[in-house]
Design a protein around this motif. Structure first.
Motif, PDB file in Angstrom:
ATOM      1  N   TRP A 158       0.855  -1.153   0.029  1.00 59.17           N
ATOM      2  CA  TRP A 158      -0.039   0.159  -0.108  1.00 59.17           C
ATOM      3  C   TRP A 158       0.807   1.266  -0.045  1.00 59.17           C
ATOM      4  O   TRP A 158       1.815   1.464   0.890  1.00 59.17           O
ATOM      5  CB  TRP A 158      -0.850   0.070   1.337  1.00 59.17           C
ATOM      6  CG  TRP A 158      -2.066  -0.993   1.294  1.00 59.17           C
ATOM      7  CD1 TRP A 158      -2.220  -1.998   1.979  1.00 59.17           C
ATOM      8  CD2 TRP A 158      -3.153  -1.013   0.293  1.00 59.17           C
ATOM      9  NE1 TRP A 158      -3.251  -2.657   1.718  1.00 59.17           N
ATOM     10  CE2 TRP A 158      -3.929  -1.951   0.768  1.00 59.17           C
ATOM     11  CE3 TRP A 158      -3.549  -0.168  -0.703  1.00 59.17           C
ATOM     12  CZ2 TRP A 158      -5.180  -2.259  -0.072  1.00 59.17           C
ATOM     13  CZ3 TRP A 158      -4.716  -0.434  -1.433  1.00 59.17           C
ATOM     14  CH2 TRP A 158      -5.444  -1.537  -1.122  1.00 59.17           C
ATOM     15  N   LYS A 159       0.587   2.121  -0.909  1.00 60.80           N
ATOM     16  CA  LYS A 159       0.994   3.344  -0.731  1.00 60.80           C
ATOM     17  C   LYS A 159       0.162   4.366   0.179  1.00 60.80           C
ATOM     18  O   LYS A 159       0.727   5.045   0.996  1.00 60.80           O
ATOM     19  CB  LYS A 159       1.127   4.128  -2.123  1.00 60.80           C
ATOM     20  CG  LYS A 159       1.352   5.811  -2.035  1.00 60.80           C
ATOM     21  CD  LYS A 159       2.824   5.920  -1.793  1.00 60.80           C
ATOM     22  CE  LYS A 159       3.156   7.437  -1.834  1.00 60.80           C
ATOM     23  NZ  LYS A 159       4.408   7.663  -1.242  1.00 60.80           N
ATOM     24  N   ASP A 160      -1.139   4.358   0.012  1.00 54.71           N
ATOM     25  CA  ASP A 160      -2.098   5.188   0.859  1.00 54.71           C
ATOM     26  C   ASP A 160      -3.474   4.129   0.657  1.00 54.71           C
ATOM     27  O   ASP A 160      -4.137   4.254   0.043  1.00 54.71           O
ATOM     28  CB  ASP A 160      -2.290   6.451   0.474  1.00 54.71           C
ATOM     29  CG  ASP A 160      -3.198   7.471   1.219  1.00 54.71           C
ATOM     30  OD1 ASP A 160      -3.612   6.733   2.280  1.00 54.71           O
ATOM     31  OD2 ASP A 160      -3.446   8.395   0.840  1.00 54.71           O
ATOM     32  N   VAL A 161      -3.584   3.556   1.709  1.00 56.70           N
ATOM     33  CA  VAL A 161      -4.896   2.615   2.019  1.00 56.70           C
ATOM     34  C   VAL A 161      -6.183   3.638   2.837  1.00 56.70           C
ATOM     35  O   VAL A 161      -7.283   3.238   2.856  1.00 56.70           O
ATOM     36  CB  VAL A 161      -4.808   1.453   2.896  1.00 56.70           C
ATOM     37  CG1 VAL A 161      -4.412   1.647   4.170  1.00 56.70           C
ATOM     38  CG2 VAL A 161      -5.740   0.461   2.470  1.00 56.70           C
ATOM     39  N   ARG A 162      -5.721   5.046   2.954  1.00 59.04           N
ATOM     40  CA  ARG A 162      -6.574   5.858   3.406  1.00 59.04           C
ATOM     41  C   ARG A 162      -6.972   5.576   4.868  1.00 59.04           C
ATOM     42  O   ARG A 162      -7.073   6.888   5.667  1.00 59.04           O
ATOM     43  CB  ARG A 162      -7.797   5.852   2.396  1.00 59.04           C
ATOM     44  CG  ARG A 162      -7.624   6.198   1.071  1.00 59.04           C
ATOM     45  CD  ARG A 162      -6.944   7.506   0.702  1.00 59.04           C
ATOM     46  NE  ARG A 162      -7.992   8.609   1.018  1.00 59.04           N
ATOM     47  CZ  ARG A 162      -8.767   9.023   0.207  1.00 59.04           C
ATOM     48  NH1 ARG A 162      -8.969   8.385  -1.016  1.00 59.04           N
ATOM     49  NH2 ARG A 162      -9.614  10.085   0.363  1.00 59.04           N
ATOM     50  N   TRP A 163      -7.448   4.613   5.212  1.00 51.17           N
ATOM     51  CA  TRP A 163      -7.987   4.478   6.562  1.00 51.17           C
ATOM     52  C   TRP A 163      -7.097   5.028   7.832  1.00 51.17           C
ATOM     53  O   TRP A 163      -7.391   5.571   8.829  1.00 51.17           O
ATOM     54  CB  TRP A 163      -8.361   3.244   7.045  1.00 51.17           C
ATOM     55  CG  TRP A 163      -7.336   1.834   7.114  1.00 51.17           C
ATOM     56  CD1 TRP A 163      -7.303   1.139   6.097  1.00 51.17           C
ATOM     57  CD2 TRP A 163      -6.804   1.607   8.130  1.00 51.17           C
ATOM     58  NE1 TRP A 163      -6.081   0.275   6.449  1.00 51.17           N
ATOM     59  CE2 TRP A 163      -5.770   0.664   7.609  1.00 51.17           C
ATOM     60  CE3 TRP A 163      -6.468   2.035   9.550  1.00 51.17           C
ATOM     61  CZ2 TRP A 163      -4.810   0.011   8.476  1.00 51.17           C
ATOM     62  CZ3 TRP A 163      -5.338   1.360  10.125  1.00 51.17           C
ATOM     63  CH2 TRP A 163      -4.795   0.510   9.896  1.00 51.17           C
ATOM     64  N   PRO A 164      -5.570   4.720   7.685  1.00 58.35           N
ATOM     65  CA  PRO A 164      -4.589   5.195   8.707  1.00 58.35           C
ATOM     66  C   PRO A 164      -4.781   6.801   9.056  1.00 58.35           C
ATOM     67  O   PRO A 164      -4.703   7.281  10.114  1.00 58.35           O
ATOM     68  CB  PRO A 164      -3.219   4.848   8.151  1.00 58.35           C
ATOM     69  CG  PRO A 164      -3.437   3.635   7.322  1.00 58.35           C
ATOM     70  CD  PRO A 164      -4.779   4.070   6.625  1.00 58.35           C
ATOM     71  N   THR A 165      -5.084   7.417   7.987  1.00 61.20           N
ATOM     72  CA  THR A 165      -5.329   9.052   7.813  1.00 61.20           C
ATOM     73  C   THR A 165      -6.213   9.225   8.928  1.00 61.20           C
ATOM     74  O   THR A 165      -6.328  10.307  10.061  1.00 61.20           O
ATOM     75  CB  THR A 165      -5.515   9.443   6.773  1.00 61.20           C
ATOM     76  OG1 THR A 165      -4.194   9.412   5.715  1.00 61.20           O
ATOM     77  CG2 THR A 165      -5.531  11.045   6.657  1.00 61.20           C
ATOM     78  N   ALA A 166      -7.433   8.567   8.569  1.00 66.17           N
ATOM     79  CA  ALA A 166      -8.799   8.730   9.722  1.00 66.17           C
ATOM     80  C   ALA A 166      -8.492   8.145  10.920  1.00 66.17           C
ATOM     81  O   ALA A 166      -8.983   9.064  12.039  1.00 66.17           O
ATOM     82  CB  ALA A 166      -9.853   8.216   9.092  1.00 66.17           C
ATOM     83  N   ALA A 167      -7.838   7.286  11.016  1.00 71.07           N
ATOM     84  CA  ALA A 167      -7.499   6.623  12.458  1.00 71.07           C
ATOM     85  C   ALA A 167      -6.574   7.687  13.220  1.00 71.07           C
ATOM     86  O   ALA A 167      -7.176   7.796  14.486  1.00 71.07           O
ATOM     87  CB  ALA A 167      -6.918   5.508  12.381  1.00 71.07           C
ATOM     88  N   ILE A 168      -5.815   8.429  12.742  1.00 67.38           N
ATOM     89  CA  ILE A 168      -4.851   9.360  13.436  1.00 67.38           C
ATOM     90  C   ILE A 168      -5.563  10.457  13.712  1.00 67.38           C
ATOM     91  O   ILE A 168      -5.353  11.197  14.710  1.00 67.38           O
ATOM     92  CB  ILE A 168      -3.629   9.522  12.526  1.00 67.38           C
ATOM     93  CG1 ILE A 168      -2.440   8.158  12.567  1.00 67.38           C
ATOM     94  CG2 ILE A 168      -2.844  10.821  13.165  1.00 67.38           C
ATOM     95  CD1 ILE A 168      -1.559   8.254  11.404  1.00 67.38           C
ATOM     96  N   ALA A 169      -6.315  11.086  12.713  1.00 62.28           N
ATOM     97  CA  ALA A 169      -7.185  12.272  12.797  1.00 62.28           C
ATOM     98  C   ALA A 169      -8.106  12.032  14.113  1.00 62.28           C
ATOM     99  O   ALA A 169      -8.224  12.907  14.918  1.00 62.28           O
ATOM    100  CB  ALA A 169      -8.057  12.760  11.790  1.00 62.28           C
ATOM    101  N   ALA A 170      -8.909  10.966  14.191  1.00 66.19           N
ATOM    102  CA  ALA A 170      -9.601  10.750  15.210  1.00 66.19           C
ATOM    103  C   ALA A 170      -8.754  10.524  16.630  1.00 66.19           C
ATOM    104  O   ALA A 170      -9.531  11.148  17.603  1.00 66.19           O
ATOM    105  CB  ALA A 170     -10.642   9.444  15.119  1.00 66.19           C
TER     106      ALA A 170
END
Length: 285
Positions: A158-170
């Motif tokens: 994965w380059k960007d699976v997107r969910w980690p960004t939301a996880a860290i933001a939350a």
């Protein structure tokens, strides 16, 4: 006492046993897009044909095996599909039986210690597999060992699976005073093409090339898409697992809303979709 690579792999396999039945829906067909990109690399450099002997390594729910057989090669090539997680093996065996995959052999196996003999395969594929191994160098070494001279390797990450960004933001929103960062299973040395190429070159492969591709997570609605990501996060994040149930549910509700907002309506009106970014890397022995 330190946890060994095999023990870590055993823990990871338990996670994927739990996820196996929902795996395909979880990324909404994106894995098929990734495998097709890998197979296009093979077609350009070492096409698969009836005499090919292929290893689908860390096969998951047999997406690579399915895509290869869907190419309509007659007679079909030999494929050996292996995975450490019994849940994935069970799914692949069910496909083998229902779809009459007579040239497919399914085996539970540790990708870091393959039981195959040296120089067995013409093609070795690990889509979203080897990059998650506790010892990915050993995994690549085993792929190299079992590949015939001149054989082709294809791997993806994965380059960007997107969910980690939301996880860290939350996490930052709900726990602004947290002293420790959120722990996520992000294998950073596989997240850009240069590192991916370096990983294969260091393992002894040649003619290595890597590219970023986009793939689409397609879901019936935003809630289903968010639920799939939430289920995955619950399983893989030590931070989330350590919370009490009330804290976990508060966090997951906020996280799920952030993920829902990432999805947009599909162009054909069939549901929603989310663009993910993967890296496909290939080479020769």
């Amino acid at each position: 006492m330190a946890t060994t690579g095999t023990e870590k792999f055993s823990l990871l396999s338990v996670v994927f046993d739990e996820m196996a039945k929902n795996y395909e829906n979880g990324i909404g067909g994106a894995q098929k897009d990734i495998v097709r990109a890998l197979l296009s690399h093979s077609k350009e450099n070492y096409p698969i044909n009836s005499t090919s002997i292929i290893h689908d390594n860390a096969c998951g729910p047999a997406v690579a095996t399915s895509e290869i057989l869907n190419q309509g090669i007659t007679p079909p090539p030999q494929i050996f599909a292996t995975d450490y997680a019994q849940g994935m093996i069970d799914i692949t065996n069910s496909y083998k039986e229902r779809r009459a995959w007579d040239t497919v052999t399914v085996q539970q196996m540790d990708g870091q210690a393959l039981s195959f003999e040296d120089e067995k395969f013409t093609h070795s594929i690990s889509s979203l597999g080897v990059f998650l191994f506790p010892d990915e160098k050993k995994g690549l070494s085993e792929m190299y060992r079992t590949l015939k001279p001149g054989g082709w390797i294809g791997v993806s990450s994965w380059k960007d699976v997107r969910w980690p960004t939301a996880a860290i933001a939350a996490y930052e929103k709900l726990f602004p005073d947290a002293k420790e960062p959120m722990i996520l299973p992000v294998p950073k040395n596989w997240m850009d093409p240069e590192n991916c190429e370096r990983n294969l070159l260091q393992a002894g492969f040649r003619e290595v090339k890597s590219e970023i591709i986009h793939c689409i997570n397609r879901q019936e609605n935003k809630e289903i898409g968010a639920s799939a990501f939430a289920g995955f996060l619950r399983q893989v994040s030590p931070t989330v697992k350590a919370w009490d149930e009330e804290t976990r549910e508060e966090y997951m509700a906020y996280y799920s809303k952030l993920v829902e907002d990432m999805f947009s309506p599909s162009a054909d009106g069939s549901g929603v979709e989310l663009t993910l970014y993967a890296i496909v890397t290939s080479g020769r022995k």
